[in-house]
Enzyme design. Structure first.
Site, PDB file in Angstrom:
ATOM      1  N   ALA A  62       3.761   0.104  11.622  1.00  0.00           N
ATOM      2  CA  ALA A  62       4.735  -0.904  11.168  1.00  0.00           C
ATOM      3  C   ALA A  62       5.515  -1.571  12.306  1.00  0.00           C
ATOM      4  O   ALA A  62       6.398  -2.393  12.046  1.00  0.00           O
ATOM      5  CB  ALA A  62       5.704  -0.358  10.125  1.00  0.00           C
ATOM      6  N   ALA A  63       5.179  -1.241  13.556  1.00  0.00           N
ATOM      7  CA  ALA A  63       5.880  -1.901  14.676  1.00  0.00           C
ATOM      8  C   ALA A  63       5.618  -3.413  14.627  1.00  0.00           C
ATOM      9  O   ALA A  63       6.541  -4.229  14.732  1.00  0.00           O
ATOM     10  CB  ALA A  63       5.421  -1.319  16.002  1.00  0.00           C
ATOM     11  N   GLY A  64       4.344  -3.776  14.440  1.00  0.00           N
ATOM     12  CA  GLY A  64       3.999  -5.203  14.383  1.00  0.00           C
ATOM     13  C   GLY A  64       4.601  -5.890  13.167  1.00  0.00           C
ATOM     14  O   GLY A  64       5.082  -7.025  13.246  1.00  0.00           O
ATOM     15  N   ASP A  65       4.603  -5.182  12.037  1.00  0.00           N
ATOM     16  CA  ASP A  65       5.156  -5.765  10.805  1.00  0.00           C
ATOM     17  C   ASP A  65       6.651  -6.030  10.971  1.00  0.00           C
ATOM     18  O   ASP A  65       7.164  -7.084  10.568  1.00  0.00           O
ATOM     19  CB  ASP A  65       4.962  -4.800   9.616  1.00  0.00           C
ATOM     20  CG  ASP A  65       3.507  -4.401   9.437  1.00  0.00           C
ATOM     21  OD1 ASP A  65       2.628  -5.205   9.776  1.00  0.00           O
ATOM     22  OD2 ASP A  65       3.260  -3.275   8.959  1.00  0.00           O
ATOM     23  N   ASN A  81       0.837  -1.205   0.000  1.00  0.00           N
ATOM     24  CA  ASN A  81       0.000   0.000   0.000  1.00  0.00           C
ATOM     25  C   ASN A  81       0.864   1.245   0.000  1.00  0.00           C
ATOM     26  O   ASN A  81       1.935   1.255   0.611  1.00  0.00           O
ATOM     27  CB  ASN A  81      -0.848   0.094   1.292  1.00  0.00           C
ATOM     28  CG  ASN A  81      -1.811  -1.060   1.455  1.00  0.00           C
ATOM     29  OD1 ASN A  81      -2.340  -1.591   0.483  1.00  0.00           O
ATOM     30  ND2 ASN A  81      -2.043  -1.454   2.691  1.00  0.00           N
ATOM     31  N   GLY A  99       2.741  -4.252  22.913  1.00  0.00           N
ATOM     32  CA  GLY A  99       3.155  -2.844  22.814  1.00  0.00           C
ATOM     33  C   GLY A  99       4.411  -2.618  23.657  1.00  0.00           C
ATOM     34  O   GLY A  99       5.324  -3.453  23.667  1.00  0.00           O
ATOM     35  N   GLY A 154       6.166   6.978  10.212  1.00  0.00           N
ATOM     36  CA  GLY A 154       5.922   6.265   8.959  1.00  0.00           C
ATOM     37  C   GLY A 154       6.130   4.764   9.055  1.00  0.00           C
ATOM     38  O   GLY A 154       6.510   4.231  10.105  1.00  0.00           O
ATOM     39  N   LYS A 168       1.185  -4.077   4.994  1.00  0.00           N
ATOM     40  CA  LYS A 168       1.779  -4.981   6.000  1.00  0.00           C
ATOM     41  C   LYS A 168       2.772  -5.965   5.377  1.00  0.00           C
ATOM     42  O   LYS A 168       3.846  -6.205   5.920  1.00  0.00           O
ATOM     43  CB  LYS A 168       0.673  -5.715   6.756  1.00  0.00           C
ATOM     44  CG  LYS A 168      -0.191  -4.782   7.585  1.00  0.00           C
ATOM     45  CD  LYS A 168      -1.199  -5.484   8.426  1.00  0.00           C
ATOM     46  CE  LYS A 168      -2.259  -4.516   8.953  1.00  0.00           C
ATOM     47  NZ  LYS A 168      -1.732  -3.363   9.705  1.00  0.00           N
ATOM     48  N   GLY A 169       2.404  -6.519   4.228  1.00  0.00           N
ATOM     49  CA  GLY A 169       3.310  -7.469   3.585  1.00  0.00           C
ATOM     50  C   GLY A 169       4.580  -6.789   3.137  1.00  0.00           C
ATOM     51  O   GLY A 169       5.700  -7.260   3.398  1.00  0.00           O
ATOM     52  N   ALA A 170       4.431  -5.651   2.451  1.00  0.00           N
ATOM     53  CA  ALA A 170       5.607  -4.940   1.945  1.00  0.00           C
ATOM     54  C   ALA A 170       6.495  -4.470   3.098  1.00  0.00           C
ATOM     55  O   ALA A 170       7.724  -4.507   2.994  1.00  0.00           O
ATOM     56  CB  ALA A 170       5.165  -3.755   1.090  1.00  0.00           C
ATOM     57  N   ASN A 171       5.877  -4.036   4.198  1.00  0.00           N
ATOM     58  CA  ASN A 171       6.683  -3.601   5.349  1.00  0.00           C
ATOM     59  C   ASN A 171       7.519  -4.771   5.885  1.00  0.00           C
ATOM     60  O   ASN A 171       8.671  -4.597   6.295  1.00  0.00           O
ATOM     61  CB  ASN A 171       5.787  -3.069   6.474  1.00  0.00           C
ATOM     62  CG  ASN A 171       5.047  -1.799   6.077  1.00  0.00           C
ATOM     63  OD1 ASN A 171       5.418  -1.138   5.098  1.00  0.00           O
ATOM     64  ND2 ASN A 171       3.997  -1.465   6.809  1.00  0.00           N
ATOM     65  N   GLY A 217       6.220  -5.377  25.896  1.00  0.00           N
ATOM     66  CA  GLY A 217       7.014  -6.508  25.414  1.00  0.00           C
ATOM     67  C   GLY A 217       6.188  -7.531  24.661  1.00  0.00           C
ATOM     68  O   GLY A 217       5.364  -7.185  23.812  1.00  0.00           O
TER      69      GLY A 217
HETATM   70  O1  RIB Z   1       0.877  -2.154   9.655  1.00  0.00           O
HETATM   71  C1  RIB Z   1       0.985  -0.900   9.064  1.00  0.00           C
HETATM   72  C2  RIB Z   1       0.439  -0.937   7.663  1.00  0.00           C
HETATM   73  O2  RIB Z   1      -0.939  -1.235   7.705  1.00  0.00           O
HETATM   74  C3  RIB Z   1       0.543   0.371   6.922  1.00  0.00           C
HETATM   75  O3  RIB Z   1       1.754   0.517   6.234  1.00  0.00           O
HETATM   76  C4  RIB Z   1      -0.693   0.362   6.043  1.00  0.00           C
HETATM   77  O4  RIB Z   1      -0.420   0.322   4.679  1.00  0.00           O
HETATM   78  C5  RIB Z   1      -1.515  -0.825   6.487  1.00  0.00           C
HETATM   79  O5  RIB Z   1      -1.364  -1.874   5.622  1.00  0.00           O
END
Ligand code: RIB
Length: 306
Positions: free
Chosen positions: A249-252, A11, A222, A287, A40-43, A225
């Site tokens: 993007a922390a989770g990704d 995205n 979060g 970001g 999420k995938g790209a991150n 931990g």
């Molecule tokens: O996890 C964060 C992502 O969720 C963002 O980059 C957004 O594109 C959504 O997919």
């Protein structure tokens, strides 16, 4: 070096800085909007590439500027994007992300080309699953695709990791194909319909996912931990105290970092410790892909990996 295949969404994020997340019916004025590569995938693929991992991504973008920018960003970190499809009739996925002063966010996703990451496309690229050591999945592409890819990954003896975001009701077949699932506590509550207010409740809910067939559950908490729950017991990993700017993007990044360590044969405990380090840097920066650290920025722990 072993190889990770990320199958998921791409995205372009429209990021708005706001005082607070709007309530129903409220209008909020913002000063500006930034475009940041996300999904999420790209991150996850971007994090793996940036941290020096051998990684490929499968997914879909449109034949538009956003699609080109997303592919260029991934390629810049060494992600193999060769088999990502570019579709003339669909726009690249987009997300509108409102980030409030606390660093918390709310995200709306316009799926666009991501809906075309379907079973037919994965079937046509089944050799990419066979060529990988681990498959990393999330839920921003159609659920039947995720289930199909997990099934094929399991059948081929690959490590299958699922980040169940955004949370949705999942079929037992998918749970049976997943080695490690990584919900945050909210997603765990949504997946199980169980309370997750205390550590005991979180562990009980995670055990429900074990009963449904997953190998191990890693619940991110979060700043507090993460908790690992498997059939051998449970372990609580403390978080790191940092100044939170934006949790996007922390989770990704946590999922990607954990996947890297697991793929290289480290224990889940080592993988979680590493993932907490990475995500703790990500939340201090604005970001999605713009916030991912490289190996030099994550302290000595990366030496375990390279
Ligand atoms: O996890 C964060 C992502 O969720 C963002 O980059 C957004 O594109 C959504 O997919």
């Amino acid at each position: 070096m072993r190889k990770i295949l990320v199958i998921g969404s791409l995205n372009m994020d429209q990021v708005l800085q706001i005082e607070h997340i709007p309530v129903a019916g409220e209008t909020i004025l913002c000063q500006d909007m930034k475009l940041v590569c996300g999904g999420k995938g790209a991150n996850q693929a971007f994090t793996c590439g940036r941290l020096g991992c051998h990684v490929e991504m499968l997914g879909s973008v449109g034949q538009d500027e956003n699609g080109s920018a997303l592919l260029a960003n991934l390629k810049g970190e060494g992600v193999d994007t060769l088999h990502i499809q570019r579709l003339p009739d669909y726009p690249t996925g987009m997300a509108v992300i409102a980030v409030e002063k606390t660093g918390n966010n709310s995200i709306l996703v316009i799926q666009g080309a991501n809906v075309m990451t379907d079973e037919a496309y994965i079937s046509a690229n089944i050799d990419r699953i066979q060529a990988a050591d681990a498959i990393v999945l999330q839920l921003e592409i159609p659920l039947p695709t995720v289930t199909f890819a997990a099934r094929e990954g399991k059948k081929a003896g690959k490590l299958v990791i699922l980040d169940p975001a955004p949370a949705a009701e999942l079929p037992d077949e998918l749970y049976h194909c997943v080695d490690v699932i990584k919900p945050n506590e909210t997603e765990l509550g949504l997946l199980t319909g169980m309370p997750v207010g205390t550590a005991e409740e979180i562990e009980r809910a995670a055990r429900r996912l074990l009963e449904r067939g997953v190998g191990s559950v890693v619940v991110t908490l979060g700043g507090a931990g993460a908790m690992l729950v498997h059939n051998g017991g449970s372990v609580l990993f403390p978080g790191k105290k940092v100044e939170v700017v934006d949790t996007t993007a922390a989770g990704d990044s946590f999922t990607a970092a954990m996947a890297m360590f697991l793929t290289e044969g480290y224990s889940l405990e080592q993988a979680i410790t590493f993932a907490i380090e990475v995500a703790a840097v990500v939340v201090t920066r604005p970001g999605a892909q713009s916030s991912i650290p490289n190996v030099d920025e994550i302290g000595e722990i990366h030496e375990l990996f390279i």
